[in-house]
Design a protein around this motif. Sequence first.
Motif, PDB file in Angstrom:
ATOM      1  N   ARG A  52       0.844  -1.205   0.000  1.00 18.04           N
ATOM      2  CA  ARG A  52       0.000   0.000   0.000  1.00 18.04           C
ATOM      3  C   ARG A  52       0.875   1.249   0.000  1.00 18.04           C
ATOM      4  N   ARG A  53       0.245   2.389  -0.023  1.00 12.64           N
ATOM      5  CA  ARG A  53       0.933   3.680  -0.009  1.00 12.64           C
ATOM      6  C   ARG A  53       2.019   3.751  -1.091  1.00 12.64           C
ATOM      7  N   ASN A  54       1.737   3.120  -2.270  1.00 16.91           N
ATOM      8  CA  ASN A  54       2.643   3.121  -3.421  1.00 16.91           C
ATOM      9  C   ASN A  54       3.983   2.465  -3.127  1.00 16.91           C
ATOM     10  N   GLN A  55       3.989   1.496  -2.215  1.00 17.18           N
ATOM     11  CA  GLN A  55       5.217   0.776  -1.903  1.00 17.18           C
ATOM     12  C   GLN A  55       5.017  -0.728  -2.049  1.00 17.18           C
ATOM     13  N   VAL A  56       6.142  -1.428  -2.125  1.00 17.84           N
ATOM     14  CA  VAL A  56       6.128  -2.892  -2.123  1.00 17.84           C
ATOM     15  C   VAL A  56       7.067  -3.398  -1.040  1.00 17.84           C
ATOM     16  N   TYR A  57       6.707  -4.531  -0.456  1.00 20.80           N
ATOM     17  CA  TYR A  57       7.670  -5.290   0.341  1.00 20.80           C
ATOM     18  C   TYR A  57       8.429  -6.146  -0.663  1.00 20.80           C
TER      19      TYR A  57
ATOM     20  N   ALA B 108      15.244  -7.657   2.672  1.00 18.63           N
ATOM     21  CA  ALA B 108      13.834  -7.275   2.669  1.00 18.63           C
ATOM     22  C   ALA B 108      13.685  -5.797   3.020  1.00 18.63           C
ATOM     23  N   CYS B 109      12.818  -5.114   2.279  1.00 19.06           N
ATOM     24  CA  CYS B 109      12.631  -3.679   2.482  1.00 19.06           C
ATOM     25  C   CYS B 109      11.240  -3.277   1.995  1.00 19.06           C
ATOM     26  N   ALA B 110      10.817  -2.095   2.390  1.00 17.32           N
ATOM     27  CA  ALA B 110       9.559  -1.511   1.909  1.00 17.32           C
ATOM     28  C   ALA B 110       9.917  -0.253   1.133  1.00 17.32           C
ATOM     29  N   VAL B 111       9.769  -0.299  -0.210  1.00 21.03           N
ATOM     30  CA  VAL B 111      10.229   0.788  -1.068  1.00 21.03           C
ATOM     31  C   VAL B 111       9.248   1.011  -2.216  1.00 21.03           C
ATOM     32  N   PRO B 112       9.320   2.167  -2.892  1.00 23.15           N
ATOM     33  CA  PRO B 112       8.526   2.362  -4.109  1.00 23.15           C
ATOM     34  C   PRO B 112       8.982   1.370  -5.178  1.00 23.15           C
ATOM     35  N   ILE B 113       8.070   0.982  -6.071  1.00 26.68           N
ATOM     36  CA  ILE B 113       8.395  -0.007  -7.093  1.00 26.68           C
ATOM     37  C   ILE B 113       9.575   0.432  -7.951  1.00 26.68           C
ATOM     38  N   GLY B 114       9.691   1.740  -8.210  1.00 27.49           N
ATOM     39  CA  GLY B 114      10.787   2.237  -9.039  1.00 27.49           C
ATOM     40  C   GLY B 114      12.150   1.989  -8.428  1.00 27.49           C
ATOM     41  N   GLU B 115      12.223   1.965  -7.116  1.00 24.76           N
ATOM     42  CA  GLU B 115      13.518   1.768  -6.441  1.00 24.76           C
ATOM     43  C   GLU B 115      14.029   0.346  -6.614  1.00 24.76           C
ATOM     44  N   ILE B 116      13.140  -0.626  -6.473  1.00 27.79           N
ATOM     45  CA  ILE B 116      13.583  -2.006  -6.645  1.00 27.79           C
ATOM     46  C   ILE B 116      13.867  -2.293  -8.120  1.00 27.79           C
ATOM     47  N   VAL B 117      13.114  -1.676  -9.017  1.00 27.18           N
ATOM     48  CA  VAL B 117      13.370  -1.852 -10.445  1.00 27.18           C
ATOM     49  C   VAL B 117      14.752  -1.308 -10.811  1.00 27.18           C
ATOM     50  N   GLN B 118      15.112  -0.162 -10.275  1.00 31.14           N
ATOM     51  CA  GLN B 118      16.437   0.407 -10.536  1.00 31.14           C
ATOM     52  C   GLN B 118      17.535  -0.554 -10.089  1.00 31.14           C
ATOM     53  N   ALA B 119      17.367  -1.145  -8.918  1.00 28.27           N
ATOM     54  CA  ALA B 119      18.359  -2.101  -8.415  1.00 28.27           C
ATOM     55  C   ALA B 119      18.462  -3.314  -9.330  1.00 28.27           C
ATOM     56  N   LEU B 120      17.320  -3.782  -9.843  1.00 26.20           N
ATOM     57  CA  LEU B 120      17.321  -4.943 -10.740  1.00 26.20           C
ATOM     58  C   LEU B 120      17.960  -4.607 -12.079  1.00 26.20           C
ATOM     59  N   ASN B 121      17.642  -3.448 -12.627  1.00 25.42           N
ATOM     60  CA  ASN B 121      18.236  -3.048 -13.900  1.00 25.42           C
ATOM     61  C   ASN B 121      19.749  -2.953 -13.793  1.00 25.42           C
TER      62      ASN B 121
ATOM     63  N   ALA C  62       2.158  -4.766 -12.508  1.00 24.33           N
ATOM     64  CA  ALA C  62       2.590  -5.333 -13.796  1.00 24.33           C
ATOM     65  C   ALA C  62       2.738  -4.269 -14.880  1.00 24.33           C
ATOM     66  N   GLU C  63       1.786  -3.360 -14.980  1.00 21.83           N
ATOM     67  CA  GLU C  63       1.858  -2.329 -16.023  1.00 21.83           C
ATOM     68  C   GLU C  63       3.043  -1.391 -15.801  1.00 21.83           C
ATOM     69  N   GLN C  64       3.290  -1.021 -14.562  1.00 18.69           N
ATOM     70  CA  GLN C  64       4.441  -0.161 -14.284  1.00 18.69           C
ATOM     71  C   GLN C  64       5.745  -0.859 -14.623  1.00 18.69           C
ATOM     72  N   LEU C  65       5.811  -2.156 -14.337  1.00 13.24           N
ATOM     73  CA  LEU C  65       7.024  -2.907 -14.630  1.00 13.24           C
ATOM     74  C   LEU C  65       7.314  -2.935 -16.127  1.00 13.24           C
ATOM     75  N   LYS C  66       6.272  -3.007 -16.928  1.00 11.55           N
ATOM     76  CA  LYS C  66       6.460  -3.012 -18.385  1.00 11.55           C
ATOM     77  C   LYS C  66       7.198  -1.773 -18.860  1.00 11.55           C
ATOM     78  N   GLY C  67       6.904  -0.646 -18.242  1.00 12.81           N
ATOM     79  CA  GLY C  67       7.538   0.591 -18.665  1.00 12.81           C
ATOM     80  C   GLY C  67       8.888   0.855 -18.018  1.00 12.81           C
ATOM     81  N   LEU C  68       9.180   0.173 -16.904  1.00 12.44           N
ATOM     82  CA  LEU C  68      10.396   0.471 -16.141  1.00 12.44           C
ATOM     83  C   LEU C  68      11.532  -0.525 -16.344  1.00 12.44           C
ATOM     84  N   MET C  69      11.200  -1.781 -16.606  1.00  9.63           N
ATOM     85  CA  MET C  69      12.238  -2.813 -16.678  1.00  9.63           C
ATOM     86  C   MET C  69      13.082  -2.684 -17.942  1.00  9.63           C
ATOM     87  N   LYS C  70      14.395  -2.738 -17.785  1.00 11.93           N
ATOM     88  CA  LYS C  70      15.338  -2.659 -18.905  1.00 11.93           C
ATOM     89  C   LYS C  70      16.048  -3.986 -19.156  1.00 11.93           C
TER      90      LYS C  70
END
Length: 254
Positions: A117-122, A159-172, A189-197
């Motif tokens: 919630r609150r635009n974050q993911v565990y 393990a952390c609670a962060v915005p989806i963009g933060e974990i995507v950056q780490a993965l990229n 899922a839709e956000q990941l489509k636009g963020l994953m490199k």
Amino acid sequence: MKIIGIDSSGLVASVAILEDNKLVAEYTVNNKKTHSQTLLPMLEEIVASSGLDMKEIDAIAIAAGPGSFTGLRIGSATAKGLGLALKKPIVPVSTLEALAYNLYGTDSLVCPIMDARRNQVYTGIYEFSKKEVEFSRDADTENGGCYYCEYQINVIKEACAVPIGEIVQALNEKGREVIFLGDGVPVFAEQLKGLMKVPYSFASAHLVLQKAGCVAGLGMEKYKEGIYEDAAVHSPEYLRLSQAERERKEAGLL
């Protein structure tokens, strides 16, 4: 060795019995009933159907968080009650690590995402490394022993609670293929489509959510390593304050 696994950290309620390398029983429900209604009846059913004598278990493995505050409290209370009644230890297992264990042995990075919630993911990042184990079918084998492979799970990002963009950056930045799983997949899922490199995929339906068998499996490994605690001191790992606690803090009451 016999371990009971319990997971009520998210959308599903799941219980399992693991005996050595054998999954004796697993019962998972994902039908929007509250875990307080389902967890104990599910446990009673698998215990009865498997003929397990509860006095024979060695420990209770519990998905200790992160996850739903209410779900974690229900699971923790259930595990503590069993542990105190049976005088057995609790093995706390990371919810995210247990989720990643669904994909045991994969070559890809594994990224569980739970909607916080609150635009974050565990979330966290995990991988499996191979280790060869020698055994011999025949002591007289000319070529010596045979080998088979086991895998151990490694934590790349805690393990952390962060915005989806933060974990995507780490993965990229890792530059490796990724498999996502968890209840955050349909949400993000839709956000990941636009963020994953980097190449990525989503776990299939039967592997995407929590399974108590994975909690029990990891719990057994940790128990053998001496990682467990007395039932009386066990408490969940929430990672962040609950909404009520946040409101009290903002009002200067904490």
